[in-house]
Write a protein that holds these residues in place. Structure first.
Motif, PDB file in Angstrom:
ATOM      1  N   THR A   1     -57.087 -25.671  48.482  1.00 45.37           N
ATOM      2  CA  THR A   1     -56.997 -27.023  48.182  1.00 45.37           C
ATOM      3  C   THR A   1     -56.378 -26.771  46.778  1.00 45.37           C
ATOM      4  OG1 THR A   1     -58.516 -27.964  49.198  1.00 45.37           O
ATOM      5  CG2 THR A   1     -57.918 -29.176  47.419  1.00 45.37           C
ATOM      6  N   ALA A   2     -57.140 -25.711  46.266  1.00 46.47           N
ATOM      7  CA  ALA A   2     -56.359 -25.451  44.614  1.00 46.47           C
ATOM      8  C   ALA A   2     -54.936 -24.962  44.827  1.00 46.47           C
ATOM      9  CB  ALA A   2     -57.326 -24.308  44.029  1.00 46.47           C
ATOM     10  N   LEU A   3     -54.684 -24.112  45.733  1.00 45.55           N
ATOM     11  CA  LEU A   3     -53.454 -23.633  45.775  1.00 45.55           C
ATOM     12  C   LEU A   3     -52.333 -24.727  46.172  1.00 45.55           C
ATOM     13  CD1 LEU A   3     -53.992 -20.476  47.831  1.00 45.55           C
ATOM     14  CD2 LEU A   3     -53.169 -20.504  45.591  1.00 45.55           C
ATOM     15  N   GLY A   4     -52.672 -25.527  47.031  1.00 46.64           N
ATOM     16  CA  GLY A   4     -51.809 -26.611  47.380  1.00 46.64           C
ATOM     17  C   GLY A   4     -51.594 -27.745  46.829  1.00 46.64           C
ATOM     18  N   SER A   5     -53.244 -28.303  46.244  1.00 42.96           N
ATOM     19  CA  SER A   5     -53.216 -29.735  45.566  1.00 42.96           C
ATOM     20  C   SER A   5     -53.220 -29.677  44.400  1.00 42.96           C
ATOM     21  CB  SER A   5     -53.941 -30.444  46.469  1.00 42.96           C
ATOM     22  OG  SER A   5     -53.703 -30.306  47.911  1.00 42.96           O
ATOM     23  N   GLY A   6     -53.594 -28.567  43.436  1.00 41.82           N
ATOM     24  CA  GLY A   6     -53.976 -28.568  42.166  1.00 41.82           C
ATOM     25  C   GLY A   6     -55.480 -28.455  41.869  1.00 41.82           C
ATOM     26  N   ARG A   7     -56.008 -28.504  40.684  1.00 41.87           N
ATOM     27  CA  ARG A   7     -57.291 -28.319  40.313  1.00 41.87           C
ATOM     28  C   ARG A   7     -58.082 -29.579  40.394  1.00 41.87           C
ATOM     29  NH1 ARG A   7     -57.655 -27.381  33.825  1.00 41.87           N
ATOM     30  NH2 ARG A   7     -56.460 -29.284  34.056  1.00 41.87           N
ATOM     31  N   ARG A   8     -57.652 -30.697  40.356  1.00 36.49           N
ATOM     32  CA  ARG A   8     -58.311 -31.975  40.483  1.00 36.49           C
ATOM     33  C   ARG A   8     -58.828 -32.193  42.083  1.00 36.49           C
ATOM     34  NH1 ARG A   8     -56.209 -38.179  38.921  1.00 36.49           N
ATOM     35  NH2 ARG A   8     -58.339 -39.170  39.739  1.00 36.49           N
ATOM     36  N   ALA A   9     -57.759 -31.984  42.635  1.00 41.54           N
ATOM     37  CA  ALA A   9     -58.054 -31.895  44.176  1.00 41.54           C
ATOM     38  C   ALA A   9     -59.405 -30.993  44.647  1.00 41.54           C
ATOM     39  CB  ALA A   9     -56.903 -31.852  45.137  1.00 41.54           C
ATOM     40  N   ALA A  10     -59.284 -29.814  44.208  1.00 41.70           N
ATOM     41  CA  ALA A  10     -60.032 -28.623  44.430  1.00 41.70           C
ATOM     42  C   ALA A  10     -61.307 -29.180  44.195  1.00 41.70           C
ATOM     43  CB  ALA A  10     -59.596 -27.359  43.818  1.00 41.70           C
ATOM     44  N   LEU A  11     -61.494 -29.316  42.775  1.00 41.49           N
ATOM     45  CA  LEU A  11     -62.900 -29.765  42.212  1.00 41.49           C
ATOM     46  C   LEU A  11     -63.433 -31.047  42.885  1.00 41.49           C
ATOM     47  CD1 LEU A  11     -62.163 -29.910  38.310  1.00 41.49           C
ATOM     48  CD2 LEU A  11     -63.183 -28.329  39.605  1.00 41.49           C
ATOM     49  N   CYS A  12     -62.592 -31.815  43.516  1.00 39.37           N
ATOM     50  CA  CYS A  12     -63.021 -33.167  44.464  1.00 39.37           C
ATOM     51  C   CYS A  12     -63.404 -32.425  45.764  1.00 39.37           C
ATOM     52  CB  CYS A  12     -61.942 -33.999  44.605  1.00 39.37           C
ATOM     53  SG  CYS A  12     -61.568 -35.008  43.373  1.00 39.37           S
ATOM     54  N   SER A  13     -62.854 -31.232  46.523  1.00 38.95           N
ATOM     55  CA  SER A  13     -63.496 -30.675  47.409  1.00 38.95           C
ATOM     56  C   SER A  13     -64.632 -30.027  47.308  1.00 38.95           C
ATOM     57  CB  SER A  13     -62.441 -29.516  47.719  1.00 38.95           C
ATOM     58  OG  SER A  13     -61.544 -29.856  48.811  1.00 38.95           O
ATOM     59  N   ALA A  14     -64.906 -29.460  46.176  1.00 42.28           N
ATOM     60  CA  ALA A  14     -66.215 -28.791  45.759  1.00 42.28           C
ATOM     61  C   ALA A  14     -67.261 -30.104  45.589  1.00 42.28           C
ATOM     62  CB  ALA A  14     -66.005 -28.151  44.381  1.00 42.28           C
TER      63      ALA A  14
ATOM     64  N   ASP B   1     -50.897 -38.992  39.183  1.00 37.34           N
ATOM     65  CA  ASP B   1     -52.144 -39.529  39.888  1.00 37.34           C
ATOM     66  C   ASP B   1     -53.155 -38.437  40.308  1.00 37.34           C
ATOM     67  OD1 ASP B   1     -50.662 -38.198  41.768  1.00 37.34           O
ATOM     68  OD2 ASP B   1     -50.248 -40.250  43.147  1.00 37.34           O
ATOM     69  N   GLY B   2     -52.708 -37.153  39.917  1.00 38.48           N
ATOM     70  CA  GLY B   2     -53.804 -35.972  40.225  1.00 38.48           C
ATOM     71  C   GLY B   2     -53.269 -35.297  41.836  1.00 38.48           C
ATOM     72  N   VAL B   3     -52.471 -35.874  42.371  1.00 43.05           N
ATOM     73  CA  VAL B   3     -52.221 -35.264  43.482  1.00 43.05           C
ATOM     74  C   VAL B   3     -51.165 -34.100  43.507  1.00 43.05           C
ATOM     75  CG1 VAL B   3     -51.040 -35.649  45.842  1.00 43.05           C
ATOM     76  CG2 VAL B   3     -52.294 -37.445  44.854  1.00 43.05           C
ATOM     77  N   GLY B   4     -51.357 -32.972  44.271  1.00 43.75           N
ATOM     78  CA  GLY B   4     -50.681 -31.942  43.818  1.00 43.75           C
ATOM     79  C   GLY B   4     -49.351 -32.162  44.607  1.00 43.75           C
ATOM     80  N   ALA B   5     -48.123 -31.309  43.804  1.00 46.80           N
ATOM     81  CA  ALA B   5     -46.750 -31.533  44.272  1.00 46.80           C
ATOM     82  C   ALA B   5     -46.538 -31.546  45.688  1.00 46.80           C
ATOM     83  CB  ALA B   5     -45.803 -30.547  43.560  1.00 46.80           C
TER      84      ALA B   5
ATOM     85  N   ALA C   1     -59.484 -34.688  49.680  1.00 48.46           N
ATOM     86  CA  ALA C   1     -59.948 -33.527  49.386  1.00 48.46           C
ATOM     87  C   ALA C   1     -61.402 -33.286  49.473  1.00 48.46           C
ATOM     88  CB  ALA C   1     -59.490 -32.638  48.065  1.00 48.46           C
ATOM     89  N   PHE C   2     -61.934 -34.484  48.997  1.00 48.67           N
ATOM     90  CA  PHE C   2     -63.569 -34.782  48.957  1.00 48.67           C
ATOM     91  C   PHE C   2     -63.930 -34.747  50.321  1.00 48.67           C
ATOM     92  CE2 PHE C   2     -67.037 -37.440  49.177  1.00 48.67           C
ATOM     93  CZ  PHE C   2     -67.962 -36.816  48.088  1.00 48.67           C
ATOM     94  N   ARG C   3     -63.311 -35.611  51.210  1.00 50.37           N
ATOM     95  CA  ARG C   3     -63.443 -35.616  52.701  1.00 50.37           C
ATOM     96  C   ARG C   3     -63.517 -34.278  53.199  1.00 50.37           C
ATOM     97  NH1 ARG C   3     -60.231 -39.550  53.650  1.00 50.37           N
ATOM     98  NH2 ARG C   3     -58.731 -38.395  54.536  1.00 50.37           N
TER      99      ARG C   3
ATOM    100  N   HIS D   1     -56.009 -22.556  38.883  1.00 54.41           N
ATOM    101  CA  HIS D   1     -54.836 -23.452  38.225  1.00 54.41           C
ATOM    102  C   HIS D   1     -54.390 -22.594  36.924  1.00 54.41           C
ATOM    103  CE1 HIS D   1     -53.471 -27.054  36.128  1.00 54.41           C
ATOM    104  NE2 HIS D   1     -54.173 -26.696  34.926  1.00 54.41           N
ATOM    105  N   ARG D   2     -55.202 -21.856  35.866  1.00 55.10           N
ATOM    106  CA  ARG D   2     -54.735 -20.883  34.885  1.00 55.10           C
ATOM    107  C   ARG D   2     -53.679 -20.049  35.255  1.00 55.10           C
ATOM    108  NH1 ARG D   2     -57.432 -21.219  30.162  1.00 55.10           N
ATOM    109  NH2 ARG D   2     -56.957 -19.235  29.637  1.00 55.10           N
ATOM    110  N   ALA D   3     -53.735 -19.485  36.740  1.00 49.41           N
ATOM    111  CA  ALA D   3     -52.570 -18.437  37.075  1.00 49.41           C
ATOM    112  C   ALA D   3     -51.546 -19.414  37.862  1.00 49.41           C
ATOM    113  CB  ALA D   3     -53.422 -17.680  37.850  1.00 49.41           C
ATOM    114  N   ARG D   4     -51.364 -20.337  37.802  1.00 50.04           N
ATOM    115  CA  ARG D   4     -50.680 -21.394  38.302  1.00 50.04           C
ATOM    116  C   ARG D   4     -49.116 -20.574  38.578  1.00 50.04           C
ATOM    117  NH1 ARG D   4     -51.716 -23.881  34.090  1.00 50.04           N
ATOM    118  NH2 ARG D   4     -50.476 -24.826  32.393  1.00 50.04           N
ATOM    119  N   ALA D   5     -48.783 -20.097  37.533  1.00 52.08           N
ATOM    120  CA  ALA D   5     -47.229 -19.439  37.263  1.00 52.08           C
ATOM    121  C   ALA D   5     -47.229 -18.171  38.399  1.00 52.08           C
ATOM    122  CB  ALA D   5     -47.125 -18.907  35.800  1.00 52.08           C
ATOM    123  N   PHE D   6     -48.057 -17.533  38.619  1.00 55.05           N
ATOM    124  CA  PHE D   6     -48.262 -16.345  39.514  1.00 55.05           C
ATOM    125  C   PHE D   6     -48.160 -17.204  41.067  1.00 55.05           C
ATOM    126  CE2 PHE D   6     -50.721 -13.831  42.412  1.00 55.05           C
ATOM    127  CZ  PHE D   6     -49.784 -12.826  42.327  1.00 55.05           C
TER     128      PHE D   6
END
Length: 220
Positions: free
Chosen positions: A29-42, A113-117, A125-127, A184-189
């Motif tokens: 989720t973090a890779l595909g949808s960003g930090r916010r969605a990954a936190l919602c998954s958690a 809106d917090g959705v990954g690209a 993600a929460f679901r 998220h911090r290593a997003r450039a990589f």
């Protein structure tokens, strides 16, 4: 009570950092949808802990463990769900075969809106996190066998159970949230198409393997 909390926290920390479906789901989720969605998954995974904690407190987990049919059905459902997530990850990896000259996708950037690209919404993600935990009967069995050992004699069972589950849930959110922030911090990589493709393949393979293992155990 303090001694029980301290002992349970140590055990719960070991359970939390052990690699499993939760780790793979939050990483993908973090890779595909960003930090916010990954936190919602958690957070969804943490909510699943409370579902199993309440079920154990009222005796549903014990009933589930006593019924081989019900337990088997839930295990199969969980296995199929993990395998479906794995297939989705592998399909995403296949789509990431970028043609020469094609723009590099900014996969972990988040829109306003917090959705990954190219990802999923925080609610979805929460679901996903919630279902990953709720459809894993091993969580309920672990709670059923572990939590009673840390409930002091004479303490209110439901309240103490929820307190212990809250400790486990907080540890999980901190651990998985740290993972999401690190990605998220290593997003450039992780924007590099080849890196994203390999990671999608890896997480998809892990989820498929976990689902297949769970299905094999259920079929035995």
């Amino acid at each position: 009570m303090f001694t029980s909390l301290l002992g349970f926290t140590a055990v719960a920390a070991l359970l939390t950092v052990s690699p499993g479906p939760d780790f793979a789901v939050v990483l993908r989720t973090a890779l595909g949808s960003g930090r916010r969605a990954a936190l919602c998954s958690a957070l969804g995974i943490a909510a699943g802990c409370f579902v199993w904690g309440l079920a154990g407190a009222v005796g549903l987990t014990a009933m589930l463990s006593a019924s081989e049919v019900a337990y088997g059905v839930l295990r199969v459902a969980g296995a199929l769900y993990l395998m479906w997530l794995g297939v989705q990850a592998l399909r995403t990896a296949r789509r990431r075969r970028t043609a020469p000259g094609e723009a590099v996708p900014s996969a972990v950037e988040e829109t306003a809106d917090g959705v990954g690209a190219d990802g999923i919404s925080p609610l979805r993600a929460f679901r996903t996190g919630l279902l990953t935990n709720v459809l894993n009967p091993k969580v309920g069995v672990v709670y059923l066998s572990l939590l009673p050992q840390f409930i002091p004699h004479g303490a209110p069972v439901v309240a103490t159970t929820l307190l212990l589950v809250a400790v486990h849930a907080v540890l999980g959110v901190v651990w998985l949230g740290t993972l999401a922030c690190a990605v998220h911090r290593a997003r450039a990589f992780f924007r590099r198409p080849r890196v994203r493709r390999r990671l999608d393949q890896a997480t998809g393979g892990v989820l498929l393997a976990l689902g297949a293992a769970a299905g094999f155990e259920a079929a035995r």
